[in-house]
Design a protein around this motif. Structure first.
Motif, mmCIF file in Angstrom:
data_model
loop_
_atom_site.group_PDB
_atom_site.id
_atom_site.type_symbol
_atom_site.label_atom_id
_atom_site.label_comp_id
_atom_site.label_asym_id
_atom_site.label_seq_id
_atom_site.Cartn_x
_atom_site.Cartn_y
_atom_site.Cartn_z
ATOM 1 N N THR A 1 -4.006 -16.878 -0.473
ATOM 2 C CA THR A 1 -4.600 -16.340 0.447
ATOM 3 C C THR A 1 -4.431 -17.219 1.506
ATOM 4 O O THR A 1 -3.839 -16.817 2.990
ATOM 5 C CB THR A 1 -6.150 -16.245 0.487
ATOM 6 O OG1 THR A 1 -6.119 -15.072 -0.636
ATOM 7 C CG2 THR A 1 -6.573 -15.406 1.676
ATOM 8 N N HIS B 1 -0.730 -17.420 2.662
ATOM 9 C CA HIS B 1 -0.203 -16.298 3.288
ATOM 10 C C HIS B 1 -0.863 -16.166 4.842
ATOM 11 O O HIS B 1 -0.075 -15.861 5.795
ATOM 12 C CB HIS B 1 -0.850 -14.919 2.667
ATOM 13 C CG HIS B 1 -0.163 -13.847 3.026
ATOM 14 N ND1 HIS B 1 -1.105 -12.881 4.041
ATOM 15 C CD2 HIS B 1 0.944 -13.144 3.335
ATOM 16 C CE1 HIS B 1 -0.609 -11.831 4.414
ATOM 17 N NE2 HIS B 1 0.781 -11.711 3.803
ATOM 18 N N GLN B 2 -2.105 -16.689 4.929
ATOM 19 C CA GLN B 2 -2.522 -16.824 6.259
ATOM 20 C C GLN B 2 -1.927 -17.674 7.180
ATOM 21 O O GLN B 2 -1.612 -17.308 8.210
ATOM 22 C CB GLN B 2 -4.131 -17.108 6.103
ATOM 23 C CG GLN B 2 -4.949 -15.835 5.769
ATOM 24 C CD GLN B 2 -6.300 -16.528 5.521
ATOM 25 O OE1 GLN B 2 -6.925 -17.619 5.530
ATOM 26 N NE2 GLN B 2 -7.360 -15.401 5.261
ATOM 27 N N TRP C 1 5.710 -13.068 2.441
ATOM 28 C CA TRP C 1 5.385 -13.120 0.893
ATOM 29 C C TRP C 1 6.331 -14.152 0.146
ATOM 30 O O TRP C 1 5.715 -14.645 -0.961
ATOM 31 C CB TRP C 1 5.086 -11.663 0.370
ATOM 32 C CG TRP C 1 3.997 -11.150 0.588
ATOM 33 C CD1 TRP C 1 3.576 -10.198 1.523
ATOM 34 C CD2 TRP C 1 2.666 -11.700 -0.009
ATOM 35 N NE1 TRP C 1 2.317 -10.062 1.563
ATOM 36 C CE2 TRP C 1 1.564 -10.796 0.529
ATOM 37 C CE3 TRP C 1 2.336 -12.384 -0.816
ATOM 38 C CZ2 TRP C 1 0.328 -10.994 0.228
ATOM 39 C CZ3 TRP C 1 0.995 -12.473 -1.176
ATOM 40 C CH2 TRP C 1 0.086 -11.679 -0.719
ATOM 41 N N THR D 1 5.501 -17.344 0.948
ATOM 42 C CA THR D 1 4.237 -17.580 0.301
ATOM 43 C C THR D 1 4.307 -18.045 -1.283
ATOM 44 O O THR D 1 3.534 -19.069 -1.583
ATOM 45 C CB THR D 1 3.214 -16.460 0.394
ATOM 46 O OG1 THR D 1 3.115 -16.190 1.822
ATOM 47 C CG2 THR D 1 1.866 -16.728 -0.300
ATOM 48 N N MET E 1 -9.958 -12.002 -4.021
ATOM 49 C CA MET E 1 -8.856 -11.376 -3.082
ATOM 50 C C MET E 1 -9.856 -10.233 -2.097
ATOM 51 O O MET E 1 -10.500 -9.472 -2.497
ATOM 52 C CB MET E 1 -7.910 -10.807 -3.874
ATOM 53 C CG MET E 1 -6.996 -12.031 -4.400
ATOM 54 S SD MET E 1 -5.424 -11.391 -4.995
ATOM 55 C CE MET E 1 -5.854 -10.455 -6.545
ATOM 56 N N LEU F 1 -5.272 -8.471 1.947
ATOM 57 C CA LEU F 1 -4.176 -9.256 1.093
ATOM 58 C C LEU F 1 -3.482 -8.443 0.031
ATOM 59 O O LEU F 1 -2.439 -8.227 0.061
ATOM 60 C CB LEU F 1 -4.897 -10.596 0.362
ATOM 61 C CG LEU F 1 -4.055 -11.313 -0.185
ATOM 62 C CD1 LEU F 1 -2.959 -12.109 0.766
ATOM 63 C CD2 LEU F 1 -4.528 -12.415 -1.345
ATOM 64 N N SER G 1 -1.410 -5.856 1.720
ATOM 65 C CA SER G 1 -0.077 -6.336 2.387
ATOM 66 C C SER G 1 0.708 -6.823 1.264
ATOM 67 O O SER G 1 2.128 -6.706 1.521
ATOM 68 C CB SER G 1 -0.646 -7.557 3.022
ATOM 69 O OG SER G 1 0.545 -8.462 3.577
#
Length: 321
Positions: A18, A21-22, A36, A39, A139, A143, A146
């Motif tokens: 998380t 990805h943020q 992704w 990530t 989660m 997320l 996405s």
């Protein structure tokens, strides 16, 4: 393959995903395949950095065992008729030198929970697994959606090779055949990198211990290990990407260590000789970038002229006879 006693690790991995990805979503599209992919690659690198000390410990232990190889051969010859005594003496030799024959298992053992965690978290994302109506492992729905909407080269991130065409289209896949081709290519890369990684290790081991009794088994493992990549056809694309990344990391990591720690050799007298490490890429670049030394300026050469000797008749004060 979810293990309840690893729920804390699943939650930790989900939180790290998380956060990463943020971070990338601050300047990239959150649902893009690039976001992704970065990530997952970043998470893999962080995990491998975490167990890097175990890798160094493994390699140092392996190096000590290679240096002890001549003594081990002597013990094998001395106690060839008494295997129990031979094993005791060999283990005593390793313990005295601080070498651990099981040290090579440490990175593998450490990677196993990480791999299980990645598999479980990505699988939960792919299937939208919930507990009490909420996504698993802390989660958010944002997320999960996405990740399900992300595509890498047109293949949905949660898709496996065996995902049906209807499910691929439901995930937004452009073409089911294209998705299977992308997954097959990633599995092939995973198989190739697995082979190269094992081959690199087996080749070094064979050079260090030509009479290793396990040499044949190691060669068999070298050719069999890529076949295990076939099982990754059941894995989501995101997990296969993780596996390819960790294989490439291992390949580069071993090359880096082997180039700086060449295999010890045994000279004609039976002494262990450690060659000089090969220069790294950075040192080569620095060497080529060093400007040549300016030439030393030399002044004009002074030629000392010797006075010519005059005949006696022309000398001052001389008389002609």
């Amino acid at each position: 393959m979810e293990l309840s006693w690893l729920n804390w690790l699943y939650t930790a991995v989900a939180h790290v995903i998380t956060w990463i990805h943020q971070g990338y979503s601050s300047f990239l599209a959150p649902d893009s395949g690039l976001t992704w992919a970065l990530t997952i690659i970043t998470l893999t690198v962080l995990m491998r950095l975490l167990i890097f000390p175990l890798f160094l410990k493994q390699m140092r232990s392996s190096k000590k065992m290679q240096e002890l190889a001549p003594k081990v051969q002597e013990l094998r010859k001395r106690y060839k008729n008494d295997k129990q005594r031979m094993n005791q003496e060999v283990m005593a030799l390793y313990q005295g030198a601080g070498a651990n024959p099981l040290g090579g298992c440490l990175p593998i053992v450490a990677q196993f929970p990480i791999f299980i965690s990645m598999f479980t978290v990505l699988n939960a994302m792919a299937h939208g697994a919930t507990v009490n109506g909420q996504p698993k492992f802390g989660m958010s729905w944002e997320l999960v959606k996405s990740a399900q909407a992300a595509h890498i080269f047109g293949a949905p991130l949660p898709a496996t090779f065996w995902t049906s065409s209807e499910q691929i289209q439901a995930l937004g896949g452009a073409n089911p055949i294209q998705t299977k081709i992308v997954l097959a290519v990633f599995v092939a890369i995973s198989s190739l990198t697995t082979f190269l990684t094992v081959r690199q290790s087996v080749t070094r081991s064979a050079a260090q211990m030509p009479d290793n009794p396990m040499a044949q088994q190691q060669k068999i493992l070298m050719y069999v290990s890529p076949l295990f990549a076939i099982f990754s056809l059941n894995f989501p694309l995101g997990l296969i990407l993780y596996w390819v990344t960790t294989n490439l990391w291992t390949l580069g990591q071993q090359h880096w260590f082997y180039s700086r720690n060449p295999s010890p050799t045994i000279d004609a007298k039976g002494n262990v000789v450690t060659p000089e490490p090969k220069p790294g890429l950075l040192s080569k670049v620095r060497k080529t970038e060093e400007p040549p030394a300016p030439p030393v300026e030399q002044g004009p050469k002074v030629i000392r002229q010797q006075p010519t000797r005059q005949p006696r008749s022309k000398r001052t004060g001389s008389k002609k006879s």
